[in-house]
Design a protein around this motif. Structure first.
Motif, PDB file in Angstrom:
ATOM      1  N   UNK A 125       0.829  -1.211   0.000  1.00 16.99           N
ATOM      2  CA  UNK A 125       0.000   0.000   0.000  1.00 16.99           C
ATOM      3  C   UNK A 125       0.865   1.263   0.000  1.00 16.99           C
ATOM      4  N   UNK A 126       2.005   1.221   0.666  1.00 17.33           N
ATOM      5  CA  UNK A 126       2.885   2.390   0.677  1.00 17.33           C
ATOM      6  C   UNK A 126       3.480   2.637  -0.709  1.00 17.33           C
ATOM      7  N   UNK A 127       3.939   1.577  -1.358  1.00 20.81           N
ATOM      8  CA  UNK A 127       4.510   1.737  -2.692  1.00 20.81           C
ATOM      9  C   UNK A 127       3.473   2.239  -3.694  1.00 20.81           C
ATOM     10  N   UNK A 128       2.245   1.749  -3.570  1.00 24.40           N
ATOM     11  CA  UNK A 128       1.201   2.171  -4.490  1.00 24.40           C
ATOM     12  C   UNK A 128       0.938   3.669  -4.395  1.00 24.40           C
ATOM     13  N   UNK A 129       1.013   4.198  -3.174  1.00 27.00           N
ATOM     14  CA  UNK A 129       0.740   5.625  -2.982  1.00 27.00           C
ATOM     15  C   UNK A 129       1.963   6.476  -3.306  1.00 27.00           C
ATOM     16  N   UNK A 130       3.121   6.132  -2.754  1.00 26.15           N
ATOM     17  CA  UNK A 130       4.279   7.018  -2.832  1.00 26.15           C
ATOM     18  C   UNK A 130       5.188   6.751  -4.030  1.00 26.15           C
ATOM     19  N   UNK A 131       5.069   5.595  -4.648  1.00 28.36           N
ATOM     20  CA  UNK A 131       5.887   5.303  -5.828  1.00 28.36           C
ATOM     21  C   UNK A 131       5.063   5.252  -7.106  1.00 28.36           C
ATOM     22  N   UNK A 132       3.847   4.727  -7.027  1.00 24.73           N
ATOM     23  CA  UNK A 132       3.011   4.581  -8.212  1.00 24.73           C
ATOM     24  C   UNK A 132       1.994   5.706  -8.365  1.00 24.73           C
ATOM     25  N   UNK A 133       1.850   6.535  -7.330  1.00 27.47           N
ATOM     26  CA  UNK A 133       0.939   7.669  -7.435  1.00 27.47           C
ATOM     27  C   UNK A 133      -0.528   7.306  -7.340  1.00 27.47           C
TER      28      UNK A 133
END
Length: 263
Positions: A19-27
């Motif tokens: 969930x963190x990567x989806x928000x902060x890396x994938x936008x």
């Protein structure tokens, strides 16, 4: 045939990272990730607002999922202030995103400037054709040939030079009736070449013969204001620039006149 039961499980550490990567890396939209986390945070007496706040804490690095539902070890670990693990720098991620966004904004602004400058440098016909090719409606929807013809046909002001003709490198202008430029060039070529030169010449197109010697043709198939045609490997001479500048200024075409001088 004996049936089998297939069970799926998910690791808390994986979901936290996901969930963190989806928000902060994938936008991806944080609200969408919070909705996903809600499905793994049910079965308590907490309100929806409290659950959402804890899901936000997971994104911010103040909480994390642990264990897995298969063995009953699934849980949400919430860290007291000052005890958050150091492997997730949320503020560093936000700063990185802001830096990238600023860079993108600067690049977009630069491209917008180049786009506007390119549009301004185009003739109206070129601009309209380009805008149509990218799906944008040009301001003037009149067919280019008809509009250029009408622009010249409704021009009642007297001009210092004829509309069409051939321009020598030294600035000498030869007036030619519309549609007669090829015949004029043929006659000029025959007059200034010997019979042997004519027979041995590789220039079967008299227009090529003149343009490759630095001449400029002022003509327009639409019978509008002339468009200069020259050998693309050659530059205008100073005398040609001066003539063309005056030609377009005399016809209230300041954009074209400036374009000639800037080449």
């Amino acid at each position: 045939m004996e049936g089998k039961t297939l069970r799926f499980g998910i690791e808390g550490a994986w979901l936290t990272t996901f969930v963190r990567q989806q928000v902060f890396s994938e936008g991806k939209d944080p609200k969408h990730m919070i909705e996903i986390m809600r499905g793994f945070m049910c079965g308590t007496d907490q309100t929806e607002a409290e659950i959402d706040r804890q899901a936000e804490d997971v994104l911010l690095g103040r909480a994390e999922f642990r264990g897995n539902p298969r063995d009953g070890s699934w849980c949400l670990a919430i860290f007291p202030a000052g005890e958050e693990p150091g492997d997730w720098d949320m503020f560093g991620k936000i700063a990185e995103i802001m830096k990238k966004n600023k860079l993108l904004e600067e690049q977009v602004a630069a491209y917008k400037g180049k786009y506007s400058a390119a549009l301004e440098a185009m003739y109206d016909s070129q601009r309209n054709n380009f805008l149509q090719s990218i799906g944008e409606a040009p301001k003037d929807m009149m067919p280019t040939i008809l509009r250029e013809f009408l622009d010249r046909a409704t021009d009642d002001e007297p001009h210092e030079t004829a509309d069409y003709g051939w321009l020598e490198p030294d600035g000498t202008f030869h007036e030619v009736e519309w549609g007669e430029h090829t015949k004029w060039a043929d006659d000029y070529m025959r007059e200034h070449m010997t019979d042997d030169e004519w027979l041995e010449s590789e220039f079967y197109n008299s227009g090529d013969y003149l343009t490759q010697r630095g001449w400029v043709l002022l003509h327009n198939p639409a019978q509008g204001i002339a468009i200069p045609t020259k050998d693309p490997t050659k530059r205008y001479t100073k005398a040609q620039q001066d003539f063309l500048y005056g030609y377009y200024i005399d016809r209230n075409q300041s954009d074209r006149a400036n374009e000639i001088m800037e080449e």
